[in-house]
Design a protein around this motif. Structure first.
Motif, PDB file in Angstrom:
ATOM      1  N   THR A  52       3.559   2.072  -4.994  1.00  0.00           N
ATOM      2  CA  THR A  52       2.707   1.273  -5.864  1.00  0.00           C
ATOM      3  C   THR A  52       2.693  -0.184  -5.419  1.00  0.00           C
ATOM      4  N   VAL A  53       3.812  -0.689  -4.919  1.00  0.00           N
ATOM      5  CA  VAL A  53       3.843  -2.038  -4.342  1.00  0.00           C
ATOM      6  C   VAL A  53       2.826  -2.128  -3.206  1.00  0.00           C
ATOM      7  N   ALA A  54       2.862  -1.170  -2.301  1.00  0.00           N
ATOM      8  CA  ALA A  54       1.951  -1.180  -1.155  1.00  0.00           C
ATOM      9  C   ALA A  54       0.498  -1.069  -1.596  1.00  0.00           C
ATOM     10  N   SER A  55       0.215  -0.153  -2.491  1.00  0.00           N
ATOM     11  CA  SER A  55      -1.157   0.030  -2.964  1.00  0.00           C
ATOM     12  C   SER A  55      -1.644  -1.194  -3.722  1.00  0.00           C
ATOM     13  N   GLY A  65     -10.653 -10.750  -1.313  1.00  0.00           N
ATOM     14  CA  GLY A  65     -11.424 -10.986  -0.097  1.00  0.00           C
ATOM     15  C   GLY A  65     -10.539 -11.301   1.105  1.00  0.00           C
ATOM     16  N   ASP A  66      -9.297 -10.868   1.055  1.00  0.00           N
ATOM     17  CA  ASP A  66      -8.302 -11.142   2.092  1.00  0.00           C
ATOM     18  C   ASP A  66      -7.795  -9.803   2.633  1.00  0.00           C
ATOM     19  N   GLN A  67      -8.728  -8.895   2.863  1.00  0.00           N
ATOM     20  CA  GLN A  67      -8.423  -7.493   3.133  1.00  0.00           C
ATOM     21  C   GLN A  67      -7.581  -7.282   4.385  1.00  0.00           C
ATOM     22  N   ARG A  68      -6.672  -6.341   4.273  1.00  0.00           N
ATOM     23  CA  ARG A  68      -5.852  -5.864   5.385  1.00  0.00           C
ATOM     24  C   ARG A  68      -6.022  -4.352   5.456  1.00  0.00           C
ATOM     25  N   SER A  69      -5.714  -3.775   6.594  1.00  0.00           N
ATOM     26  CA  SER A  69      -5.851  -2.322   6.729  1.00  0.00           C
ATOM     27  C   SER A  69      -4.757  -1.613   5.935  1.00  0.00           C
ATOM     28  N   GLN A  70      -5.037  -0.373   5.571  1.00  0.00           N
ATOM     29  CA  GLN A  70      -4.031   0.431   4.874  1.00  0.00           C
ATOM     30  C   GLN A  70      -2.784   0.572   5.732  1.00  0.00           C
ATOM     31  N   ARG A  71      -2.958   0.746   7.019  1.00  0.00           N
ATOM     32  CA  ARG A  71      -1.832   0.887   7.945  1.00  0.00           C
ATOM     33  C   ARG A  71      -0.978  -0.383   7.947  1.00  0.00           C
ATOM     34  N   GLY A  78       6.832  -0.579   4.346  1.00  0.00           N
ATOM     35  CA  GLY A  78       7.727   0.478   4.814  1.00  0.00           C
ATOM     36  C   GLY A  78       7.470   1.821   4.162  1.00  0.00           C
ATOM     37  N   VAL A  79       6.202   2.099   3.871  1.00  0.00           N
ATOM     38  CA  VAL A  79       5.806   3.395   3.324  1.00  0.00           C
ATOM     39  C   VAL A  79       4.752   4.002   4.255  1.00  0.00           C
ATOM     40  N   SER A  80       4.368   5.217   4.005  1.00  0.00           N
ATOM     41  CA  SER A  80       3.342   5.846   4.839  1.00  0.00           C
ATOM     42  C   SER A  80       1.953   5.350   4.435  1.00  0.00           C
ATOM     43  N   ARG A  81       1.045   5.397   5.391  1.00  0.00           N
ATOM     44  CA  ARG A  81      -0.339   5.017   5.101  1.00  0.00           C
ATOM     45  C   ARG A  81      -0.929   5.936   4.037  1.00  0.00           C
ATOM     46  N   LEU A  82      -0.503   7.185   4.051  1.00  0.00           N
ATOM     47  CA  LEU A  82      -0.973   8.151   3.067  1.00  0.00           C
ATOM     48  C   LEU A  82      -0.615   7.719   1.646  1.00  0.00           C
TER      49      LEU A  82
END
Length: 102
Positions: A52-55, A65-71, A78-82
């Protein structure tokens, strides 16, 4: 909305969120939105909190407007992209935005 005690009770995850935001070089607005999204959508299990932190970071950056890739976000936390892929649309909708259909 969340309670002030939620911030205190989850201080270690907020710190992790801010450290990952540093690694991603996110601006103040993206960080603030990510923190609000996280605290407004606290899961029960500790394992789910890191995802949830990552998401939340992904959504906060997207909304600001400061978008980064999911990866990139997943790697910074330190979690999976999934983990990000499966949660971000739901979190985006909780903050009042429609998720894109792409």
């Amino acid at each position: 909305m969340y309670r002030a005690s939620d911030h205190v009770d989850n201080e270690e995850y907020i710190e992790e969120l801010q450290e990952a935001a540093d690694r991603l070089d996110l601006g103040t607005e993206a960080r603030s939105r990510a923190e609000d999204v996280f605290l407004s959508n606290l899961p029960e299990s500790s394992r789910s909190k890191r995802a949830t932190v990552a998401s939340s970071l992904y959504v906060g950056a997207l909304v600001a407007g400061d978008q980064r890739s999911q990866r990139a976000v997943a790697d910074a936390v330190g979690v999976s992209r999934l983990s990000v892929q499966q949660r971000w649309k739901e979190l985006l909708e909780t903050v009042g935005f429609d998720a894109p259909d792409w």
